[in-house]
Each structure stands twice: as C-alpha cells, then as structure tokens.
Design a protein around this motif. Structure first.
Motif, PDB file in Angstrom:
ATOM      1  N   LYS A  25     -15.699  -8.804 -11.074  1.00 20.63           N
ATOM      2  CA  LYS A  25     -14.858  -8.478  -9.917  1.00 20.63           C
ATOM      3  C   LYS A  25     -15.481  -9.007  -8.626  1.00 20.63           C
ATOM      4  O   LYS A  25     -14.786  -9.534  -7.761  1.00 20.63           O
ATOM      5  CB  LYS A  25     -14.666  -6.968  -9.809  1.00 20.63           C
ATOM      6  CG  LYS A  25     -13.695  -6.400 -10.806  1.00 20.63           C
ATOM      7  CD  LYS A  25     -13.521  -4.919 -10.591  1.00 20.63           C
ATOM      8  CE  LYS A  25     -12.576  -4.332 -11.610  1.00 20.63           C
ATOM      9  NZ  LYS A  25     -12.392  -2.879 -11.391  1.00 20.63           N
ATOM     10  N   LEU A  26     -16.811  -8.852  -8.485  1.00 16.08           N
ATOM     11  CA  LEU A  26     -17.476  -9.343  -7.285  1.00 16.08           C
ATOM     12  C   LEU A  26     -17.402 -10.858  -7.196  1.00 16.08           C
ATOM     13  O   LEU A  26     -17.229 -11.412  -6.106  1.00 16.08           O
ATOM     14  CB  LEU A  26     -18.936  -8.883  -7.264  1.00 16.08           C
ATOM     15  CG  LEU A  26     -19.164  -7.409  -6.938  1.00 16.08           C
ATOM     16  CD1 LEU A  26     -20.631  -7.057  -7.101  1.00 16.08           C
ATOM     17  CD2 LEU A  26     -18.695  -7.087  -5.546  1.00 16.08           C
ATOM     18  N   LYS A  29     -13.952 -11.756  -6.100  1.00 18.52           N
ATOM     19  CA  LYS A  29     -13.789 -11.428  -4.692  1.00 18.52           C
ATOM     20  C   LYS A  29     -14.490 -12.461  -3.813  1.00 18.52           C
ATOM     21  O   LYS A  29     -13.967 -12.863  -2.778  1.00 18.52           O
ATOM     22  CB  LYS A  29     -14.375 -10.039  -4.434  1.00 18.52           C
ATOM     23  CG  LYS A  29     -13.970  -9.399  -3.152  1.00 18.52           C
ATOM     24  CD  LYS A  29     -14.480  -7.973  -3.097  1.00 18.52           C
ATOM     25  CE  LYS A  29     -13.940  -7.247  -1.913  1.00 18.52           C
ATOM     26  NZ  LYS A  29     -14.425  -5.863  -1.843  1.00 18.52           N
ATOM     27  N   LYS A  32     -12.507 -15.659  -3.699  1.00 16.31           N
ATOM     28  CA  LYS A  32     -11.282 -15.519  -2.912  1.00 16.31           C
ATOM     29  C   LYS A  32     -11.574 -15.546  -1.410  1.00 16.31           C
ATOM     30  O   LYS A  32     -10.700 -15.889  -0.621  1.00 16.31           O
ATOM     31  CB  LYS A  32     -10.629 -14.192  -3.292  1.00 16.31           C
ATOM     32  CG  LYS A  32      -9.190 -14.080  -2.910  1.00 16.31           C
ATOM     33  CD  LYS A  32      -8.600 -12.815  -3.489  1.00 16.31           C
ATOM     34  CE  LYS A  32      -7.115 -12.749  -3.223  1.00 16.31           C
ATOM     35  NZ  LYS A  32      -6.525 -11.523  -3.734  1.00 16.31           N
ATOM     36  N   ARG A  33     -12.809 -15.193  -1.030  1.00 17.07           N
ATOM     37  CA  ARG A  33     -13.203 -15.130   0.368  1.00 17.07           C
ATOM     38  C   ARG A  33     -13.252 -16.529   0.982  1.00 17.07           C
ATOM     39  O   ARG A  33     -13.637 -17.478   0.322  1.00 17.07           O
ATOM     40  CB  ARG A  33     -14.591 -14.493   0.451  1.00 17.07           C
ATOM     41  CG  ARG A  33     -15.068 -14.238   1.858  1.00 17.07           C
ATOM     42  CD  ARG A  33     -16.427 -13.585   1.885  1.00 17.07           C
ATOM     43  NE  ARG A  33     -16.405 -12.345   1.141  1.00 17.07           N
ATOM     44  CZ  ARG A  33     -17.444 -11.864   0.474  1.00 17.07           C
ATOM     45  NH1 ARG A  33     -18.566 -12.514   0.429  1.00 17.07           N
ATOM     46  NH2 ARG A  33     -17.343 -10.725  -0.175  1.00 17.07           N
TER      47      ARG A  33
END
Length: 51
Positions: A25-26, A29, A32-33
């Motif tokens: 998940k990290l 994320k 996506k940043r």
C-alpha cells in the motif's frame, strides 16, 4: 488426530502477511504521489546549522 497448534509460527505468518500488505500500500501511495513530493527531507542538515 488434529495437529498441535504452533502459535508462534502462525502469529509470525500473520504479521508477515500484514507487513507485506502495508508495504504494498505504501509503495502504491508513493507511486501515485507527484515526483516533487516523492522524497521530502525530514531533518535539516546538521552541518549547515553550525557554521
């Protein structure tokens, strides 16, 4: 005859799976940043403060 439970192994397997999901998940994320916020420095450089 049922098997003897191995609580320590089962606990470690659950924790390992949970950690893998969290890391996934990290990573998603972070991907996506936007690139300008990808790696923000958390601490200022100590050498520049003492000059």
């Amino acid at each position: 005859m049922p098997r003897t439970p191995n609580y320590n192994f089962e606990r470690k397997e659950r924790d390992r799976i949970k950690a893998a999901k969290k890391a996934e998940k990290l990573a998603a994320k972070a991907a996506k940043r936007p690139p300008d916020q990808a790696e923000a420095p958390t601490e200022p450089d100590a050498s520049s403060e003492k000059q």
